[in-house]
Design a protein around this motif. Structure first.
Motif, PDB file in Angstrom:
ATOM      1  N   CYS A   1      30.362  60.623  70.850  1.00 40.68           N
ATOM      2  CA  CYS A   1      29.581  61.448  71.790  1.00 40.68           C
ATOM      3  C   CYS A   1      28.884  62.555  71.002  1.00 40.68           C
ATOM      4  CB  CYS A   1      30.527  62.063  72.831  1.00 40.68           C
ATOM      5  SG  CYS A   1      31.222  60.886  74.004  1.00 40.68           S
ATOM      6  N   ASP A   2      27.752  62.963  71.447  1.00 34.82           N
ATOM      7  CA  ASP A   2      27.025  64.064  70.808  1.00 34.82           C
ATOM      8  C   ASP A   2      27.823  65.367  70.981  1.00 34.82           C
ATOM      9  OD1 ASP A   2      24.975  62.343  70.082  1.00 34.82           O
ATOM     10  OD2 ASP A   2      23.823  62.709  71.928  1.00 34.82           O
TER      11      ASP A   2
ATOM     12  N   THR B   1      29.208  67.144  74.254  1.00 35.26           N
ATOM     13  CA  THR B   1      29.448  66.139  75.317  1.00 35.26           C
ATOM     14  C   THR B   1      30.791  65.525  75.107  1.00 35.26           C
ATOM     15  OG1 THR B   1      28.454  64.304  74.110  1.00 35.26           O
ATOM     16  CG2 THR B   1      26.957  65.644  75.473  1.00 35.26           C
TER      17      THR B   1
END
Length: 325
Positions: free
Chosen positions: A315-316, A319
């Motif tokens: 996930c970035d 996030t």
């Protein structure tokens, strides 16, 4: 009479004298006379006499004579006679004789003779005769004979012959025959035979043949056949076969195949399959798989994937995700 005779003497039998004869002369061979004869008479045909004969003797059987004969002659070979014969009779067809014969002998089975024959000739191979035959007959197709045969024998199963054959021939590979065959029959499709066969055998599973085949051919990879097949069938999608296969095998989980395949292929990463699959299914979003997968695994927490992913991405920053996101 001699000189000074008071009377004339009668000639003895077998002699004769003309008027005024001083002596009686003997009859020549082939002629005869009774006592007191002026002339000698000729022996009739079928009889003979020596010189000075009072009568003629009959010729014995197997001999003959013309009129006025001093001896009887032997009948030639190929003819015969009874007693007192003035000529010899030719042997009938199917019989023969040597010289001086009182009868003609019937030809043995397997031999023949024309009329007037001095001996019987042997029938050639492929022909036969009964006793007393004028000619030899040809063996029919599906039979044969050696020389001097009284009958023809049937060809055994797996062999054949034309008419007038002295031997039977083996059936070629891809054909067969029953006993007494004049020709061999081609094997039906799905069967085969070697030479000299009495029947054709079904092709084994995994093999096939056209009609008239001496051997069955193996099915190619990706195809199969059952016993007695005239052709091979394609394996369905999701199965495969090696060459010479009687059945097709299902692809294992994680592999797939198109129709008529000789091997199954691994599913690509991001896809999966159950056993017997003709195509692989893309992994759902939130799952991934490597190549050859039988199922897709959920992404770990903090990772994610779109549909058909071979791996899950992080996930970035800022996030997050739960498992299977």
């Amino acid at each position: 009479s001699g000189s000074g005779a008071s009377e004339c003497d009668e000639c003895d039998p077998g002699k004769h004298a003309h008027a005024g004869a001083s002596s009686c002369d003997s009859c020549a061979g082939g002629r005869y006379s009774a006592a007191g004869s002026r002339n000698c008479s000729a022996c009739v045909g079928g009889t003979y006499s020596n010189a000075g004969a009072a009568s003629c003797e009959a010729c014995i059987a197997g001999y003959y004579s013309d009129a006025a004969s001093s001896a009887c002659s032997k009948c030639d070979a190929g003819s015969w006679s009874n007693v007192s014969a003035s000529e010899c009779i030719a042997c009938a067809a199917g019989k023969s004789s040597g010289s001086g014969a009182s009868e003609c002998d019937e030809c043995d089975p397997g031999k023949h003779a024309h009329a007037g024959a001095s001996s019987c000739d042997s029938c050639a191979g492929g022909r036969y005769s009964a006793a007393g035959s004028r000619n030899c007959s040809a063996c029919v197709g599906g039979t044969y004979s050696n020389a001097v045969a009284a009958s023809c024998a049937a060809c055994i199963a797996g062999y054949h012959s034309d008419a007038e054959s002295s031997a039977c021939s083996k059936c070629d590979g891809g054909t067969w025959s029953d006993e007494g065959a004049s020709e061999c029959v081609a094997c039906a499709a799905g069967k085969s035979s070697g030479s000299g066969a009495s029947e054709c055998d079904d092709c084994e599973g995994g093999k096939y043949s056209d009609s008239g085949a001496a051997s069955c051919d193996s099915c190619a990879g990706g195809t199969y056949s059952s016993e007695g097949s005239s052709n091979c069938s394609a394996c369905a999608g999701g199965t495969y076969s090696n060459a010479g296969a009687a059945v097709c095998i299902a692809c294992t989980s994680g592999t797939h195949s198109d129709a008529q395949s000789s091997a199954c292929s691994k599913c690509d990463g991001g896809t999966w399959s159950d056993e017997g699959a003709s195509e692989c299914v893309a992994c759902a979003a939130g799952k991934s798989s490597g190549s050859g997968a039988s199922e897709c695994a959920e992404c770990d927490p903090g990772k994610h994937s779109s549909g058909g992913a071979s791996s899950c991405g992080a996930c970035d920053a800022g996030t997050f995700s739960s498992a299977g996101a």
